[in-house]
Enzyme design. Structure first.
Site, PDB file in Angstrom:
ATOM      1  CG  ASN A 210      -0.225  -0.039   2.517  1.00  0.00           C
ATOM      2  OD1 ASN A 210       0.459   0.910   2.858  1.00  0.00           O
ATOM      3  ND2 ASN A 210      -0.339  -1.146   3.251  1.00  0.00           N
ATOM      4  CG  ASP A 278      -7.036  -4.978   6.714  1.00  0.00           C
ATOM      5  OD1 ASP A 278      -6.548  -4.901   7.854  1.00  0.00           O
ATOM      6  OD2 ASP A 278      -7.599  -4.026   6.143  1.00  0.00           O
ATOM      7  N   PRO A 305      -2.907 -11.703  10.767  1.00  0.00           N
ATOM      8  CG  PRO A 305      -0.825 -12.081  11.759  1.00  0.00           C
ATOM      9  CD  PRO A 305      -1.585 -12.268  10.482  1.00  0.00           C
ATOM     10  CG  ASP A 306      -5.552  -6.250  14.446  1.00  0.00           C
ATOM     11  OD1 ASP A 306      -4.678  -5.625  15.105  1.00  0.00           O
ATOM     12  OD2 ASP A 306      -6.518  -5.685  13.898  1.00  0.00           O
ATOM     13  CB  ILE A 307       0.409  -6.296  14.643  1.00  0.00           C
ATOM     14  CG1 ILE A 307       0.831  -7.192  13.472  1.00  0.00           C
ATOM     15  CG2 ILE A 307       1.589  -6.021  15.562  1.00  0.00           C
ATOM     16  CD1 ILE A 307       1.672  -6.514  12.432  1.00  0.00           C
ATOM     17  CG  PHE A 325      -1.642   5.872  14.281  1.00  0.00           C
ATOM     18  CD1 PHE A 325      -0.927   5.611  15.439  1.00  0.00           C
ATOM     19  CD2 PHE A 325      -1.523   7.116  13.681  1.00  0.00           C
ATOM     20  CE1 PHE A 325      -0.095   6.582  15.988  1.00  0.00           C
ATOM     21  CE2 PHE A 325      -0.698   8.087  14.225  1.00  0.00           C
ATOM     22  CZ  PHE A 325       0.021   7.818  15.377  1.00  0.00           C
ATOM     23  CE  LYS A 343      -7.862  -2.709  14.760  1.00  0.00           C
ATOM     24  NZ  LYS A 343      -6.920  -3.064  13.719  1.00  0.00           N
TER      25      LYS A 343
HETATM   26  N1  CTP Z   1      -3.256  -2.977  12.614  1.00  0.00           N
HETATM   27  C1  CTP Z   1      -2.424  -4.007  12.987  1.00  0.00           C
HETATM   28  N2  CTP Z   1      -2.495  -5.197  12.333  1.00  0.00           N
HETATM   29  C2  CTP Z   1      -3.370  -5.398  11.322  1.00  0.00           C
HETATM   30  C3  CTP Z   1      -4.237  -4.335  10.930  1.00  0.00           C
HETATM   31  C4  CTP Z   1      -4.138  -3.141  11.590  1.00  0.00           C
HETATM   32  O1  CTP Z   1      -1.631  -3.838  13.899  1.00  0.00           O
HETATM   33  N3  CTP Z   1      -3.415  -6.561  10.699  1.00  0.00           N
HETATM   34  C5  CTP Z   1      -3.202  -1.725  13.367  1.00  0.00           C
HETATM   35  C6  CTP Z   1      -2.660  -0.545  12.612  1.00  0.00           C
HETATM   36  O2  CTP Z   1      -1.257  -0.441  12.758  1.00  0.00           O
HETATM   37  C7  CTP Z   1      -3.392   0.606  13.283  1.00  0.00           C
HETATM   38  C8  CTP Z   1      -4.709   0.016  13.691  1.00  0.00           C
HETATM   39  O3  CTP Z   1      -4.516  -1.380  13.712  1.00  0.00           O
HETATM   40  O4  CTP Z   1      -2.744   1.017  14.464  1.00  0.00           O
HETATM   41  C9  CTP Z   1      -5.872   0.333  12.825  1.00  0.00           C
HETATM   42  O5  CTP Z   1      -5.633  -0.038  11.503  1.00  0.00           O
HETATM   43  P1  CTP Z   1      -6.786  -0.061  10.433  1.00  0.00           P
HETATM   44  O6  CTP Z   1      -6.249  -0.569   9.150  1.00  0.00           O
HETATM   45  O7  CTP Z   1      -7.467   1.269  10.444  1.00  0.00           O
HETATM   46  O8  CTP Z   1      -7.736  -1.108  11.153  1.00  0.00           O
HETATM   47  P2  CTP Z   1      -8.564  -2.269  10.576  1.00  0.00           P
HETATM   48  O9  CTP Z   1      -8.841  -3.182  11.718  1.00  0.00           O
HETATM   49  O10 CTP Z   1      -7.911  -2.844   9.374  1.00  0.00           O
HETATM   50  O11 CTP Z   1      -9.920  -1.539  10.215  1.00  0.00           O
HETATM   51  P3  CTP Z   1     -10.577  -1.151   8.796  1.00  0.00           P
HETATM   52  O12 CTP Z   1     -11.686  -2.107   8.658  1.00  0.00           O
HETATM   53  O13 CTP Z   1     -11.003   0.271   8.987  1.00  0.00           O
HETATM   54  O14 CTP Z   1      -9.482  -1.330   7.764  1.00  0.00           O
END
Ligand code: CTP
Length: 398
Positions: A210, A278, A305-307, A325, A343
């Site tokens: 991205n 994502d 995974p969501d870090i 963020f 989160k």
């Molecule tokens: N983040 C993360 N790991 C992921 C996705 C997001 O750590 N796999 C963290 C980003 O670094 C940021 C926060 O989550 O601090 C929000 O990211 P964002 O992309 O806005 O969140 P999403 O859960 O992907 O929500 P959206 O559906 O709006 O994309």
């Protein structure tokens, strides 16, 4: 600042004329300036202009009977609170790095017991030459501070790093140096920061990424380090230099980023700025996809995974303060507040990326959202946002 004094060494380079503007700014701020003009420097600015602006005598010769009678060169080297070199030429830098003392400027740099700040200026090839790189590293290790150089078009017709920093920027660095070391409220604390995009491979040569520049995350890492924190910066692929004093771990995929973050624990604060993909491709092709053989491929995605969420839920190893963020295009506060809850982090820094100049640009207008309140910060440069956030982190951890 009225009693503060600077010993200003003016070296021989086209940019020497900018030293005159620096003298003007310093005098206006009530800082005393005692100038030393090298022989080469005198080819570019006259002793008379320097003396008139500094309202002091200009020193030039190491073995001048009159100068020595008034003030010996050792005494001169200690007569100020700070020694500033503008422009710091390749020659002056090399002499200082090697401890040479063949003229008044180099002798002063060797004899002084005061902090030294250099503003380098030289041709881009000279700046990038391994000899200059080595000399700069040596001087940094000796505790010499640097301001600039900038990148841009140069008097010699070439383009690149090597231009003298602008006088107001040097002025700000001098004033900061005169104030002494900045307070370090985050000394002894460990900060983990993620920044940049991730890169999710399709085959060995292709991938999905991205447009995140990494700028905001890098600025935050730098601001935290400036306040004394030990900073681990886990970075996706970006074209940015590692900020001073920051340990950088380069990763590509979201899974690598998570593993690097987990390996960096324990941390007192985690700031998750990275634009993490994502989704990733379920099965990465082991060999390059061939157009003729495969045709347009069908890509199957699986969720990454969501870090931020994972690190928010790491039990006893969880950083005391976890900050996420959120880049949103509409209903910023509502979406960000939902993200905070989903989160499990402590703060969300939310911004409206539809605002012109924010995505990939220099500025940011953010909301700081915590469980019980929302703060709206004025639009500001990303560096300023980083600085304010680092201050808030320091207050929260103290
Ligand atoms: N983040 C993360 N790991 C992921 C996705 C997001 O750590 N796999 C963290 C980003 O670094 C940021 C926060 O989550 O601090 C929000 O990211 P964002 O992309 O806005 O969140 P999403 O859960 O992907 O929500 P959206 O559906 O709006 O994309």
């Amino acid at each position: 600042m009225s009693e503060r004094r600077v010993l200003l060494i003016v070296g021989g380079g086209v940019a020497a004329y900018k030293a005159l503007e620096l003298v003007r700014l310093l005098r206006k701020a009530g800082v005393g300036v005692r100038p030393i003009l090298t022989r080469a420097g005198a080819k570019f600015v006259t002793p008379l202009s320097l003396s008139a602006l500094a309202e002091d005598k200009v020193y030039s010769e190491l073995f001048s009977l009159t100068d020595e009678a008034e003030m010996g060169h050792i005494e001169l080297s200690r007569s100020a609170d700070l020694v500033v070199v503008v422009p710091a030429t390749a020659d002056l830098i090399a002499k200082a790095a090697h401890g040479l003392a063949g003229d008044l400027a180099s002798t002063t740099l060797l004899a002084t017991d005061k902090p030294v700040l250099m503003a380098p200026a030289m041709n881009v090839r000279m700046w990038l030459h391994p000899a200059t790189r080595r000399n700069i590293e040596t001087l940094k290790a000796d505790g010499v501070g640097f301001v600039g150089p900038d990148e841009g078009a140069m008097a010699c017709g070439e383009f690149g790093p090597g231009r003298l920093a602008e006088p107001p920027v040097i002025f700000a660095a001098v004033m900061a140096a005169l104030k002494g070391p900045a307070p370090r409220p985050l000394a002894g604390k460990h900060a983990l920061v993620t920044a940049g995009p991730t890169f999710e491979p399709i085959d060995p040569v292709r991938g999905i990424t991205n447009r995140s520049s990494g700028r905001q995350g890098y600025a935050i890492a730098e601001a935290l380090a400036r306040l004394g924190a030990r900073v681990t910066l886990v970075s996706g692929p970006v074209a940015l230099a590692t900020p001073p004093g920051v340990d950088r771990v380069d990763v590509e995929t979201a899974r690598d980023m998570l593993a690097a973050c987990q390996a960096a624990l324990p941390a007192d604060v985690g700031v998750f700025v990275a634009a993490v993909a994502d989704w990733r491709i379920d099965e990465v092709f082991g060999a390059k996809l061939k157009k003729d053989k495969h045709g347009p491929p069908t890509l199957v995605f699986v969720e990454n995974p969501d870090i931020l969420a994972t690190l928010s839920a790491t039990g006893p190893k969880r950083p005391r303060l976890v900050i996420g963020f959120a880049a949103e295009t509409n209903d910023v506060e509502m979406h960000a507040r939902a993200k905070l809850a989903r989160k499990g982090c402590d703060w969300i820094i939310a911004n409206d990326v539809t605002e012109p100049g924010v995505m990939g640009g220099e500025e940011n207008a953010v909301l700081l959202i915590s469980k019980d309140k929302t703060e709206r910060w004025d639009r500001a440069a990303k560096d300023a946002v980083a600085h304010d956030l680092a201050q808030r982190i320091a207050e929260s951890l103290s």
